[in-house]
Design a protein around this motif. Structure first.
Motif, PDB file in Angstrom:
ATOM      1  N   UNK A 152       0.845  -1.193   0.000  1.00 39.88           N
ATOM      2  CA  UNK A 152       0.000   0.000   0.000  1.00 39.88           C
ATOM      3  C   UNK A 152       0.881   1.243   0.000  1.00 39.88           C
ATOM      4  N   UNK A 153       0.543   2.186  -0.858  1.00 42.13           N
ATOM      5  CA  UNK A 153       1.232   3.479  -0.891  1.00 42.13           C
ATOM      6  C   UNK A 153       0.293   4.507  -0.279  1.00 42.13           C
ATOM      7  N   UNK A 154       0.794   5.256   0.682  1.00 42.70           N
ATOM      8  CA  UNK A 154      -0.015   6.254   1.368  1.00 42.70           C
ATOM      9  C   UNK A 154       0.652   7.618   1.262  1.00 42.70           C
ATOM     10  N   UNK A 155      -0.094   8.577   0.722  1.00 41.13           N
ATOM     11  CA  UNK A 155       0.431   9.937   0.637  1.00 41.13           C
ATOM     12  C   UNK A 155       0.081  10.651   1.931  1.00 41.13           C
ATOM     13  N   UNK A 156       1.106  11.112   2.612  1.00 39.73           N
ATOM     14  CA  UNK A 156       0.915  11.821   3.874  1.00 39.73           C
ATOM     15  C   UNK A 156       1.562  13.195   3.777  1.00 39.73           C
ATOM     16  N   UNK A 157       1.309  13.998   4.758  1.00 44.74           N
ATOM     17  CA  UNK A 157       1.834  15.357   4.770  1.00 44.74           C
ATOM     18  C   UNK A 157       3.360  15.366   4.606  1.00 44.74           C
ATOM     19  N   UNK A 158       4.026  14.404   5.223  1.00 48.99           N
ATOM     20  CA  UNK A 158       5.493  14.325   5.179  1.00 48.99           C
ATOM     21  C   UNK A 158       6.019  13.720   3.872  1.00 48.99           C
ATOM     22  N   UNK A 159       5.126  13.171   3.070  1.00 44.38           N
ATOM     23  CA  UNK A 159       5.523  12.524   1.816  1.00 44.38           C
ATOM     24  C   UNK A 159       4.911  11.140   1.722  1.00 44.38           C
ATOM     25  N   UNK A 160       5.399  10.341   0.798  1.00 46.18           N
ATOM     26  CA  UNK A 160       4.862   8.999   0.587  1.00 46.18           C
ATOM     27  C   UNK A 160       5.387   8.034   1.645  1.00 46.18           C
ATOM     28  N   UNK A 161       4.494   7.150   2.095  1.00 45.68           N
ATOM     29  CA  UNK A 161       4.864   6.060   2.999  1.00 45.68           C
ATOM     30  C   UNK A 161       4.365   4.772   2.376  1.00 45.68           C
ATOM     31  N   UNK A 162       5.155   3.740   2.490  1.00 44.74           N
ATOM     32  CA  UNK A 162       4.818   2.453   1.906  1.00 44.74           C
ATOM     33  C   UNK A 162       4.639   1.441   3.024  1.00 44.74           C
ATOM     34  N   UNK A 163       3.562   0.667   2.932  1.00 42.96           N
ATOM     35  CA  UNK A 163       3.141  -0.164   4.029  1.00 42.96           C
ATOM     36  C   UNK A 163       2.742  -1.548   3.522  1.00 42.96           C
ATOM     37  N   UNK A 164       3.079  -2.578   4.289  1.00 45.96           N
ATOM     38  CA  UNK A 164       2.645  -3.933   3.981  1.00 45.96           C
ATOM     39  C   UNK A 164       1.455  -4.271   4.870  1.00 45.96           C
ATOM     40  N   UNK A 165       0.296  -4.452   4.243  1.00 47.58           N
ATOM     41  CA  UNK A 165      -0.902  -4.749   5.026  1.00 47.58           C
ATOM     42  C   UNK A 165      -0.849  -6.159   5.613  1.00 47.58           C
ATOM     43  N   UNK A 166      -0.104  -7.056   5.008  1.00 50.99           N
ATOM     44  CA  UNK A 166       0.005  -8.415   5.518  1.00 50.99           C
ATOM     45  C   UNK A 166       0.910  -8.479   6.744  1.00 50.99           C
TER      46      UNK A 166
END
Length: 64
Positions: A16-30
């Protein structure tokens, strides 16, 4: 499935790629934690379009 050039977090169903105020964050939902696009784990489960690309590439290799 053998390891190949497509095997990385960014091509996994759980990525999952999440755009946040600080920039992009990448996360593994599993796995439940932050990751990087280029990381490689053995739990990799490729997205459907990636499976098709792998199959296409393997069929070309087998026809040689």
């Amino acid at each position: 499935m053998k390891q190949n050039r497509f095997h990385c977090c960014a091509t996994c169903k759980h990525f999952e790629a999440r755009k946040e105020r600080e920039g992009m964050r990448y996360f593994c939902s599993r796995l439940g934690y932050e990751t990087k696009t280029t990381y490689v784990f053995t739990c990799w489960d490729p997205k459907d379009n990636v499976v098709k690309l792998i199959e296409k590439e393997e069929s070309k290799e087998n026809s040689l």
